[in-house]
Design an enzyme around this catalytic site. Structure first.
Site, PDB file in Angstrom:
ATOM      1  N   ASN A  11      -7.660   1.568   9.697  1.00 37.49           N
ATOM      2  CA  ASN A  11      -6.336   1.997  10.361  1.00 37.49           C
ATOM      3  C   ASN A  11      -6.584   1.862  11.757  1.00 37.49           C
ATOM      4  O   ASN A  11      -7.308   2.644  12.559  1.00 37.49           O
ATOM      5  CB  ASN A  11      -5.502   3.445  10.044  1.00 37.49           C
ATOM      6  CG  ASN A  11      -5.247   3.380   8.564  1.00 37.49           C
ATOM      7  OD1 ASN A  11      -5.488   2.242   7.904  1.00 37.49           O
ATOM      8  ND2 ASN A  11      -4.731   4.438   8.122  1.00 37.49           N
TER       9      ASN A  11
ATOM     10  N   HIS B 213      -3.231  10.794   0.905  1.00 41.12           N
ATOM     11  CA  HIS B 213      -2.660  10.694   2.186  1.00 41.12           C
ATOM     12  C   HIS B 213      -2.091  12.029   2.759  1.00 41.12           C
ATOM     13  O   HIS B 213      -0.877  11.994   2.914  1.00 41.12           O
ATOM     14  CB  HIS B 213      -1.744   9.381   2.349  1.00 41.12           C
ATOM     15  CG  HIS B 213      -1.361   8.899   3.570  1.00 41.12           C
ATOM     16  ND1 HIS B 213      -1.656   7.482   3.900  1.00 41.12           N
ATOM     17  CD2 HIS B 213      -1.140   9.495   4.865  1.00 41.12           C
ATOM     18  CE1 HIS B 213      -1.292   7.328   5.110  1.00 41.12           C
ATOM     19  NE2 HIS B 213      -0.941   8.514   5.605  1.00 41.12           N
TER      20      HIS B 213
ATOM     21  N   GLU C  64      -3.600  -0.316   7.949  1.00 36.92           N
ATOM     22  CA  GLU C  64      -2.508   0.241   8.920  1.00 36.92           C
ATOM     23  C   GLU C  64      -2.490  -0.504  10.242  1.00 36.92           C
ATOM     24  O   GLU C  64      -3.508  -0.280  10.693  1.00 36.92           O
ATOM     25  CB  GLU C  64      -2.316   1.673   9.093  1.00 36.92           C
ATOM     26  CG  GLU C  64      -1.912   2.446   7.965  1.00 36.92           C
ATOM     27  CD  GLU C  64      -1.871   3.952   8.098  1.00 36.92           C
ATOM     28  OE1 GLU C  64      -1.630   4.247   9.388  1.00 36.92           O
ATOM     29  OE2 GLU C  64      -1.927   4.467   7.284  1.00 36.92           O
TER      30      GLU C  64
ATOM     31  N   GLU D  30      -7.907   8.488   6.306  1.00 36.49           N
ATOM     32  CA  GLU D  30      -8.119   8.915   7.725  1.00 36.49           C
ATOM     33  C   GLU D  30      -8.754  10.482   7.584  1.00 36.49           C
ATOM     34  O   GLU D  30      -7.985  11.310   8.107  1.00 36.49           O
ATOM     35  CB  GLU D  30      -6.903   8.914   8.466  1.00 36.49           C
ATOM     36  CG  GLU D  30      -6.275   7.450   8.665  1.00 36.49           C
ATOM     37  CD  GLU D  30      -5.239   7.550   9.650  1.00 36.49           C
ATOM     38  OE1 GLU D  30      -4.642   8.693  10.216  1.00 36.49           O
ATOM     39  OE2 GLU D  30      -4.759   6.422  10.219  1.00 36.49           O
TER      40      GLU D  30
ATOM     41  N   ARG E 250       0.858  -1.440  -0.062  1.00 36.61           N
ATOM     42  CA  ARG E 250      -0.047  -0.063   0.052  1.00 36.61           C
ATOM     43  C   ARG E 250       0.878   1.156  -0.160  1.00 36.61           C
ATOM     44  O   ARG E 250       1.756   1.375   0.853  1.00 36.61           O
ATOM     45  CB  ARG E 250      -0.869   0.060   1.388  1.00 36.61           C
ATOM     46  CG  ARG E 250      -1.706   1.240   1.331  1.00 36.61           C
ATOM     47  CD  ARG E 250      -2.730   1.146   2.476  1.00 36.61           C
ATOM     48  NE  ARG E 250      -3.293   2.657   2.773  1.00 36.61           N
ATOM     49  CZ  ARG E 250      -3.257   3.216   3.603  1.00 36.61           C
ATOM     50  NH1 ARG E 250      -2.887   2.970   4.779  1.00 36.61           N
ATOM     51  NH2 ARG E 250      -3.848   4.459   3.603  1.00 36.61           N
TER      52      ARG E 250
ATOM     53  N   TYR F 168      -4.654   1.209  15.980  1.00 34.04           N
ATOM     54  CA  TYR F 168      -3.467   1.375  16.508  1.00 34.04           C
ATOM     55  C   TYR F 168      -3.877   1.169  18.260  1.00 34.04           C
ATOM     56  O   TYR F 168      -2.850   0.699  18.656  1.00 34.04           O
ATOM     57  CB  TYR F 168      -2.736   2.766  16.297  1.00 34.04           C
ATOM     58  CG  TYR F 168      -2.253   3.004  14.981  1.00 34.04           C
ATOM     59  CD1 TYR F 168      -0.887   2.389  14.899  1.00 34.04           C
ATOM     60  CD2 TYR F 168      -2.857   3.326  14.171  1.00 34.04           C
ATOM     61  CE1 TYR F 168      -0.084   2.522  13.721  1.00 34.04           C
ATOM     62  CE2 TYR F 168      -2.238   3.792  12.751  1.00 34.04           C
ATOM     63  CZ  TYR F 168      -1.047   3.224  12.554  1.00 34.04           C
ATOM     64  OH  TYR F 168      -0.450   3.314  11.389  1.00 34.04           O
TER      65      TYR F 168
HETATM   66  C1  GBH Z   1      -1.715   7.122  10.800  1.00 38.14           C
HETATM   67  O1  GBH Z   1      -2.015   8.113  11.741  1.00 38.14           O
HETATM   68  C2  GBH Z   1      -1.393   7.615   9.325  1.00 38.14           C
HETATM   69  O2  GBH Z   1      -2.160   7.152   8.582  1.00 38.14           O
HETATM   70  C3  GBH Z   1      -0.069   7.355   9.188  1.00 38.14           C
HETATM   71  O3  GBH Z   1       0.480   8.205   8.224  1.00 38.14           O
HETATM   72  C4  GBH Z   1       1.046   7.442  10.352  1.00 38.14           C
HETATM   73  O4  GBH Z   1       2.038   7.523  10.223  1.00 38.14           O
HETATM   74  C5  GBH Z   1       0.747   6.370  11.389  1.00 38.14           C
HETATM   75  O5  GBH Z   1      -0.684   6.294  11.570  1.00 38.14           O
HETATM   76  C6  GBH Z   1       1.208   6.247  12.782  1.00 38.14           C
HETATM   77  O6  GBH Z   1       0.996   7.900  13.514  1.00 38.14           O
HETATM   78  O7  GBH Z   1      -0.754  13.117  20.093  1.00 38.14           O
HETATM   79  O8  GBH Z   1      -1.039  10.776  20.077  1.00 38.14           O
HETATM   80  O9  GBH Z   1      -2.204  12.233  18.435  1.00 38.14           O
HETATM   81  C7  GBH Z   1      -2.577   7.944  12.927  1.00 38.14           C
HETATM   82  C8  GBH Z   1      -3.001   9.062  13.651  1.00 38.14           C
HETATM   83  C9  GBH Z   1      -2.065  11.313  13.868  1.00 38.14           C
HETATM   84  C10 GBH Z   1      -1.263   9.299  15.179  1.00 38.14           C
HETATM   85  C11 GBH Z   1      -0.900  11.820  14.867  1.00 38.14           C
HETATM   86  C12 GBH Z   1      -0.043  10.246  15.816  1.00 38.14           C
HETATM   87  C13 GBH Z   1       0.154  12.154  16.961  1.00 38.14           C
HETATM   88  C14 GBH Z   1       0.334  11.704  18.440  1.00 38.14           C
HETATM   89  N1  GBH Z   1      -1.716   9.965  13.983  1.00 38.14           N
HETATM   90  N2  GBH Z   1      -0.847  11.387  16.092  1.00 38.14           N
HETATM   91  S1  GBH Z   1      -1.102  11.905  19.251  1.00 38.14           S
END
Ligand code: GBH
Length: 457
Positions: free
Chosen positions: A300, A125, A360, A170, A81, A302
């Protein structure tokens, strides 16, 4: 290495991949006719990105395409991707194609196909052409119309070889982090503007789906949302209601319109004047357009969120709490694999998507490079094991999970965090651009070899 006693069983033709995004890896920000994006502007504005980092060079992927393709192949994945940088293809966001930009993505796609890897192309993106931002950006409807035109060009030019398109990555991040709280480009802080942006991102999604259908009729197309399952901090009615509000803000605001249901009324009410309806932005036909049928839902994932009632806090009157007994990754995100199972089952139950792809999933930890050059990232390795294993009960429960993409192929420009936060399964030395497969990458490689051989994991 095993986390579950029973081997895992995945459906045939399951997509196993790694993911990246253009601005995070390509570099070559001013080369071969690429125009500026809002992330060039933002990262070059002092104070916006940690340590003043920019994507000017990033992983220099633009100049290392062939060796990076070999690296992807060596991992044993069957899918990759990536995203197309809109300003590389259309330097001002409108008008004719930049041939050198197109040539890069054409070589990328051909290089994947030659290596037996299925390309998964994300149209957006986050790297909006700066001239479109100068004309108002996502808060204005014209940007969605321009995005539809751009999608038609990409589908027309690459749709003979690309059969999987993701419209927007996103929209919550693009809208809320970019226009609501300003920690991402273009760095605006205005709740109403962020909801105007979210609306036009969803309208742009609908237009892009139509454009892909018209220009690449055999292709599959969907959207990628960042979804986090919410759990009430206590079993009280107040915390459960707060969790429902948070879910509306984070998840349902995007899921409901994409599945043709329009916006969730509870959140419309909470937004009041800031809602796209009150702003007069929801035009006749928009509910149908945002809900145009798609072939899959990209997710996505996490972490999860644990929510408590907090009267007066923001427009949601809720707050995230941090369960103290839990395990956390580098962004202080809780490791919560069970929530991936719950999320998959809930999505299938509530929206019944034809297929779900985890586009993701991954974790950032401070990696240490050993004296021999190896990177032992045991915590990340465990994170992947646990989340992949969490798909099994979801599949068994009827969730139509059809693929999984690890974030990320390699360490890269982590947006406002610059290069400090590493997500790669391949380590990048940003001084020399040397790539080293980490322990997690070697584990994924082994896992894929075993899974493909039908041995389970
Ligand atoms: C995704 O964003 C993105 O699609 C990708 O590009 C990125 O690299 C990946 O995840 C990892 O971050 O203060 O905790 O919010 C997920 C959302 C937004 C998560 C910015 C991290 C900053 C830290 N991301 N955020 S926080």
């Amino acid at each position: 290495m095993t986390t579950t006693p029973d081997p895992l069983h995945f459906p045939p033709r399951f997509a196993w991949g790694v993911a990246t995004a253009s601005y995070q890896i390509e570099g070559a920000a001013t080369e071969d006719g690429r125009g500026p994006s809002i992330w060039d502007t933002f990262s070059h504005t002092p104070g916006k990105v940690k340590d003043g980092d920019t994507g000017d060079v990033a992983c220099d992927h633009y100049h290392r395409l062939d060796t990076d393709l070999d690296l992807i192949q060596a991992l044993g994945v069957n899918a990759y991707r990536f995203s197309v940088a809109w300003p590389r293809l259309q330097p001002t966001g409108r008008g004719p194609v930049n041939p050198k930009g197109l040539d890069f993505y054409s070589r990328l796609v051909d290089g994947l196909l030659t290596r037996g890897i299925t390309p998964w192309l994300t149209l957006y993106h986050w790297d909006l052409p700066q001239p479109l931002q100068d004309q108002g950006g996502w808060p204005v409807r014209d940007t969605a119309l321009a995005f539809g035109d751009y999608a038609a060009i990409v589908a027309d030019e690459l749709g003979d070889r690309v059969q999987h398109f993701i419209t927007i990555n996103e929209p919550w991040c693009a809208a809320f982090l970019g226009y609501g709280i300003g920690i991402h480009a273009p760095g605006h802080r205005d709740l109403a503007q962020s909801y105007a942006a979210a609306h036009h991102l969803l309208v742009g999604h609908g237009l892009a789906v139509q454009a892909v259908r018209a220009n690449a009729p055999a292709a599959q197309v969907g959207i990628t949302l960042n979804l986090y399952e919410g759990y009430p901090a206590t079993d009280t009615l107040a915390d459960r209601a707060a969790t429902r509000r948070q879910d509306g803000f984070q998840n349902r605001w995007y899921l409901d319109p994409v599945y043709g249901l329009g916006y969730p009324q509870d959140i419309v009410d909470l937004l009041g004047e800031a809602s796209p309806q009150a702003q007069g932005l929801v035009l006749p036909g928009d509910v149908e357009l945002m809900g145009v049928p798609t072939d899959f839902l990209g997710v996505n994932m996490y972490s999860r969120s644990v929510i408590e009632d907090a009267p007066g806090e923001g427009f949601l009157h809720s707050r995230a709490v941090r369960p103290p007994e839990s395990e956390y990754t580098g962004f202080d995100w809780e490791v919560a694999p069970q929530s991936l199972t719950d999320l998959m089952l809930r999505l299938q139950r509530d929206y019944d998507p034809p297929a779900i792809y985890i586009t993701e999933n991954g974790a950032t930890y401070p990696d240490t490079v050993e004296a021999d050059g190896s990177v032992q990232d045991a915590a990340r390795t465990r994170y992947f094991q646990q989340h992949i294993a969490a798909l099994q009960p979801a599949l068994d429960g009827g969730a139509k999970v059809a693929g999984y993409f690890a974030w990320s192929l390699m360490d890269n420009f982590e947006w406002a965090e610059g290069y400090e936060k590493r997500f790669g399964i391949v380590h990048v030395d940003f001084g020399t651009q040397a790539r080293t497969v980490k322990q997690s990458g070697r584990w994924y490689q082994d896992f894929l070899a075993r899974t493909k051989a039908g041995v389970g994991a």
